[in-house]
Design a protein around this motif. Structure first.
Motif, PDB file in Angstrom:
ATOM      1  N   GLY A  29     -46.253  19.986 -36.963  1.00  0.00           N
ATOM      2  CA  GLY A  29     -45.126  19.218 -37.495  1.00  0.00           C
ATOM      3  C   GLY A  29     -43.923  19.275 -36.556  1.00  0.00           C
ATOM      4  N   THR A  30     -43.671  20.460 -36.016  1.00  0.00           N
ATOM      5  CA  THR A  30     -42.559  20.635 -35.067  1.00  0.00           C
ATOM      6  C   THR A  30     -42.745  19.728 -33.854  1.00  0.00           C
ATOM      7  N   VAL A  31     -43.978  19.719 -33.339  1.00  0.00           N
ATOM      8  CA  VAL A  31     -44.256  18.911 -32.146  1.00  0.00           C
ATOM      9  C   VAL A  31     -44.089  17.426 -32.453  1.00  0.00           C
ATOM     10  N   LYS A  32     -44.597  16.989 -33.596  1.00  0.00           N
ATOM     11  CA  LYS A  32     -44.468  15.566 -33.977  1.00  0.00           C
ATOM     12  C   LYS A  32     -42.989  15.187 -34.129  1.00  0.00           C
ATOM     13  N   ASP A  33     -42.211  16.075 -34.735  1.00  0.00           N
ATOM     14  CA  ASP A  33     -40.783  15.793 -34.899  1.00  0.00           C
ATOM     15  C   ASP A  33     -40.095  15.686 -33.540  1.00  0.00           C
ATOM     16  N   ALA A  34     -40.418  16.643 -32.659  1.00  0.00           N
ATOM     17  CA  ALA A  34     -39.797  16.639 -31.323  1.00  0.00           C
ATOM     18  C   ALA A  34     -40.171  15.364 -30.573  1.00  0.00           C
ATOM     19  N   ALA A  35     -41.432  14.942 -30.724  1.00  0.00           N
ATOM     20  CA  ALA A  35     -41.889  13.727 -30.048  1.00  0.00           C
ATOM     21  C   ALA A  35     -41.108  12.523 -30.549  1.00  0.00           C
ATOM     22  N   ALA A  36     -40.881  12.476 -31.858  1.00  0.00           N
ATOM     23  CA  ALA A  36     -40.152  11.340 -32.424  1.00  0.00           C
ATOM     24  C   ALA A  36     -38.718  11.315 -31.900  1.00  0.00           C
ATOM     25  N   ILE A  37     -38.080  12.495 -31.867  1.00  0.00           N
ATOM     26  CA  ILE A  37     -36.684  12.565 -31.404  1.00  0.00           C
ATOM     27  C   ILE A  37     -36.590  12.143 -29.939  1.00  0.00           C
ATOM     28  N   ALA A  38     -37.562  12.601 -29.139  1.00  0.00           N
ATOM     29  CA  ALA A  38     -37.527  12.304 -27.703  1.00  0.00           C
ATOM     30  C   ALA A  38     -38.153  10.946 -27.389  1.00  0.00           C
ATOM     31  N   ARG A  39     -38.623  10.250 -28.409  1.00  0.00           N
ATOM     32  CA  ARG A  39     -39.324   8.965 -28.240  1.00  0.00           C
ATOM     33  C   ARG A  39     -40.510   9.105 -27.292  1.00  0.00           C
ATOM     34  N   PHE A  40     -41.143  10.239 -27.365  1.00  0.00           N
ATOM     35  CA  PHE A  40     -42.347  10.480 -26.574  1.00  0.00           C
ATOM     36  C   PHE A  40     -43.537   9.892 -27.305  1.00  0.00           C
ATOM     37  N   LYS A  41     -44.256   8.990 -26.633  1.00  0.00           N
ATOM     38  CA  LYS A  41     -45.351   8.278 -27.299  1.00  0.00           C
ATOM     39  C   LYS A  41     -46.700   8.549 -26.652  1.00  0.00           C
ATOM     40  N   GLY A  42     -46.741   9.475 -25.691  1.00  0.00           N
ATOM     41  CA  GLY A  42     -48.019   9.797 -25.049  1.00  0.00           C
ATOM     42  C   GLY A  42     -48.350   8.907 -23.872  1.00  0.00           C
ATOM     43  N   LYS A  43     -47.356   8.184 -23.351  1.00  0.00           N
ATOM     44  CA  LYS A  43     -47.605   7.338 -22.179  1.00  0.00           C
ATOM     45  C   LYS A  43     -47.810   8.198 -20.935  1.00  0.00           C
ATOM     46  N   SER A  44     -48.676   7.730 -20.057  1.00  0.00           N
ATOM     47  CA  SER A  44     -48.961   8.507 -18.858  1.00  0.00           C
ATOM     48  C   SER A  44     -47.694   8.656 -18.018  1.00  0.00           C
ATOM     49  N   ALA A  45     -47.614   9.783 -17.296  1.00  0.00           N
ATOM     50  CA  ALA A  45     -46.452  10.125 -16.467  1.00  0.00           C
ATOM     51  C   ALA A  45     -45.192  10.355 -17.294  1.00  0.00           C
ATOM     52  N   THR A  46     -45.362  10.700 -18.594  1.00  0.00           N
ATOM     53  CA  THR A  46     -44.226  11.173 -19.383  1.00  0.00           C
ATOM     54  C   THR A  46     -44.610  12.527 -19.969  1.00  0.00           C
ATOM     55  N   VAL A  47     -43.605  13.304 -20.335  1.00  0.00           N
ATOM     56  CA  VAL A  47     -43.893  14.651 -20.820  1.00  0.00           C
ATOM     57  C   VAL A  47     -42.877  15.062 -21.875  1.00  0.00           C
TER      58      VAL A  47
END
Ligand code: MN
Ligand code: ZN
Length: 507
Positions: A56-74
């Motif tokens: 849940g923490t990771v999913k929340d952090a991803a949402a805040i950072a707008r991280f969507k799993g695109k290549s060359a992003t972290v």
């Protein structure tokens, strides 16, 4: 093994318990964990299991950072609650158009995020990824980690480079990944060997020293013969010797042989490298700006040496002969002059128009020698030959010139696979008139137009009927833009390309 990264493949079930029970005596001891995420942060089974309560923490952090799993992003999380790591990197994998060498690039990308020497655990639970791709990922890590800092006496204070980064890569099939990884270890050693030769300063790496370093390949089972100037004169390599006659440092030719084929008498394949350890231009001296880069005018020879290292270290099932011409091009009372005419080993006479067009003189004698003595299946030469190739292709592609379509197509395909790309340019009789000489059989420059082509056309006069390809690596062998797998001035370009060519067609 690379001196910058120590890596091992381990099974998934070794990761979760170790990381959790490892305890936490203090910050920095639990290291970094890397997991991969696909589109919309989709995680694999092993990563999900490892993160468990922290999902849940990771999913929340991803949402805040707008991280969507695109290549060359972290997504980079420091000491995330509930995760048994000091740092968690969630690395994106999703690409609209996957590249052939995507996992090599991925390894480089991840290493670029790591730096400090804390232990790293990678959970490589990438859907459908093969053992080859896991091994490519590891190779990418190693290539990215290379450094050339032996002349820096002050250490950085961020801990970078203090010790090899130790990386555990958890995979589904440890045995398979180890097998594929062995070939990559040989490759990373070969590339690093080439890079260091190119990076070394010219007061350290002169022809005799270059030849000495190449003799170290004997430890891997490579047969190495070093020819000194007296031997070269005796053979008749006047074009090559003339290039070095203005230098205090003596010229050398090193011949390397690797006999790995089941049939010891099978015809060899052949590689030839230009090794001008420093090119001042000679009497046709270069302008001062950027002349220091001419320590890299031996990148072709360095690639050939690195390739021999890689082939021997992975026990390649092929017979190979490699010849590198090691000289220094200096102005001096004894240096060759514009207007000189030299008789090459082939018997053809060459009028020297510009003493800075010296690489083709070195190659002319080597190509003739190799085809005449070894009757190879093919010859490929590599040379930082012309500035004109950078005008034509920038730093993206090496120029390819050849008298053989099949060899060219194979090189092109290997280039696409490895990311060390080649682009074919023409040679042909129409260009001969640009290099016909008034006083000799051929002259060593053809003027400004088509400078890379006339250089190749010159070389073609010394290959006889042997299938041949020339790679002009002036734009790729040194000073090329940094990328995910290369941060070094001397790139080691060509080792992976030619290893792939050999593996795909000649073993
Ligand atoms: Mn030159
Ligand atoms: Zn040169």
């Amino acid at each position: 093994m690379s001196s910058f990264v120590s890596s091992e493949f381990v099974p998934f079930d070794q990761i979760a318990p170790t990381a959790r029970e490892g305890g936490a005596p203090g910050p920095g001891t639990r290291g970094t964990v890397v997991v991969f995420a696909g589109q919309d942060v989709a995680l694999g089974g092993a990563s999900t299991h490892f993160l468990e309560a922290a999902l849940g923490t990771v999913k929340d952090a991803a949402a805040i950072a707008r991280f969507k799993g695109k290549s060359a992003t972290v997504l980079d999380l420091i000491a995330p609650a509930g995760v048994a790591a000091d740092r968690l990197l969630v690395v994106g994998l999703h690409a609209e158009k996957p590249q052939p060498n995507a996992f090599l690039t991925l390894g480089g990308f991840v290493m670029g995020k790591l730096k400090q020497a804390a232990p790293v655990t990678v959970i490589f639970d990438v859907p459908d990824a093969s053992n080859e791709q896991a091994a490519d990922f590891m190779l990418g890590l190693k290539l990215r980690a290379y450094r050339f800092d032996r002349y820096k006496t002050k250490k950085k204070d961020d801990g970078e480079g203090e010790a090899p980064v130790s990386v555990r890569i958890a995979v589904a099939d440890v045995g398979g990944a180890q097998l594929a990884g062995g070939r990559r270890d040989a490759l990373s050693e070969g590339v690093d060997f080439a890079r260091t030769l190119v990076n070394e300063p010219p007061n350290v790496l002169f022809p005799v020293e270059f030849a000495r370093r190449v003799t170290e390949l004997q430890k891997l089972g490579v047969d190495v013969e070093v020819l000194d100037e007296a031997a070269l004169e005796k053979i008749g390599m006047r074009a090559l010797v003339a290039v070095g006659q203005g230098a205090e440092h003596q010229s050398r030719v090193a011949i390397m042989r690797w006999n790995g084929a089941a049939d010891a008498d099978a015809k060899p394949i052949a590689f030839v490298g230009k090794g001008v350890c420093f090119d001042s231009g000679g009497i046709s001296i270069k302008p001062a700006a950027g002349m220091e880069d001419m320590k890299g005018d031996m990148a072709g020879a360095a690639c050939v040496a690195g390739l021999m290292h890689a082939l021997a270290a992975r026990n390649a099932k092929v017979n190979v002969v490699a010849a590198i011409g090691l000289v220094e091009n200096m102005p001096d009372g004894n240096a060759q002059r514009p207007g000189d005419i030299v008789t090459s080993l082939s018997g053809q006479t060459i009028e020297i128009i510009n003493t800075d067009a010296e690489g083709r003189l070195v190659l002319a004698d080597l190509l003739w020698y190799v085809q005449d003595k070894y009757k190879p299946v093919f010859m490929i030469d590599l040379a930082t030959l012309t500035g004109a190739i950078i005008v034509a292709l920038a730093h993206e592609y090496a120029g390819l010139f050849s008298n053989n379509d099949e060899l060219s197509e194979r090189l092109f395909a290997a280039g696409t696979q490895t990311g060390e790309k080649v682009w074919r340019l023409p040679v042909g009789p129409a260009y001969d008139k640009l290099i016909d000489s008034k006083f000799a059989d051929v002259k060593n420059t053809g003027g400004r137009h088509g400078g890379s082509i006339t250089a190749a056309q010159f070389l073609q006069r010394f290959v006889n009927d042997t299938p041949w390809a020339h790679l002009d690596i002036a734009g790729t062998g040194m000073g090329s833009p940094h990328d995910e797998t290369n941060q070094s001035w001397g790139s080691g370009w060509g080792v992976r390309l030619l290893d792939r060519l050999v593996a795909d067609h000649y073993e």
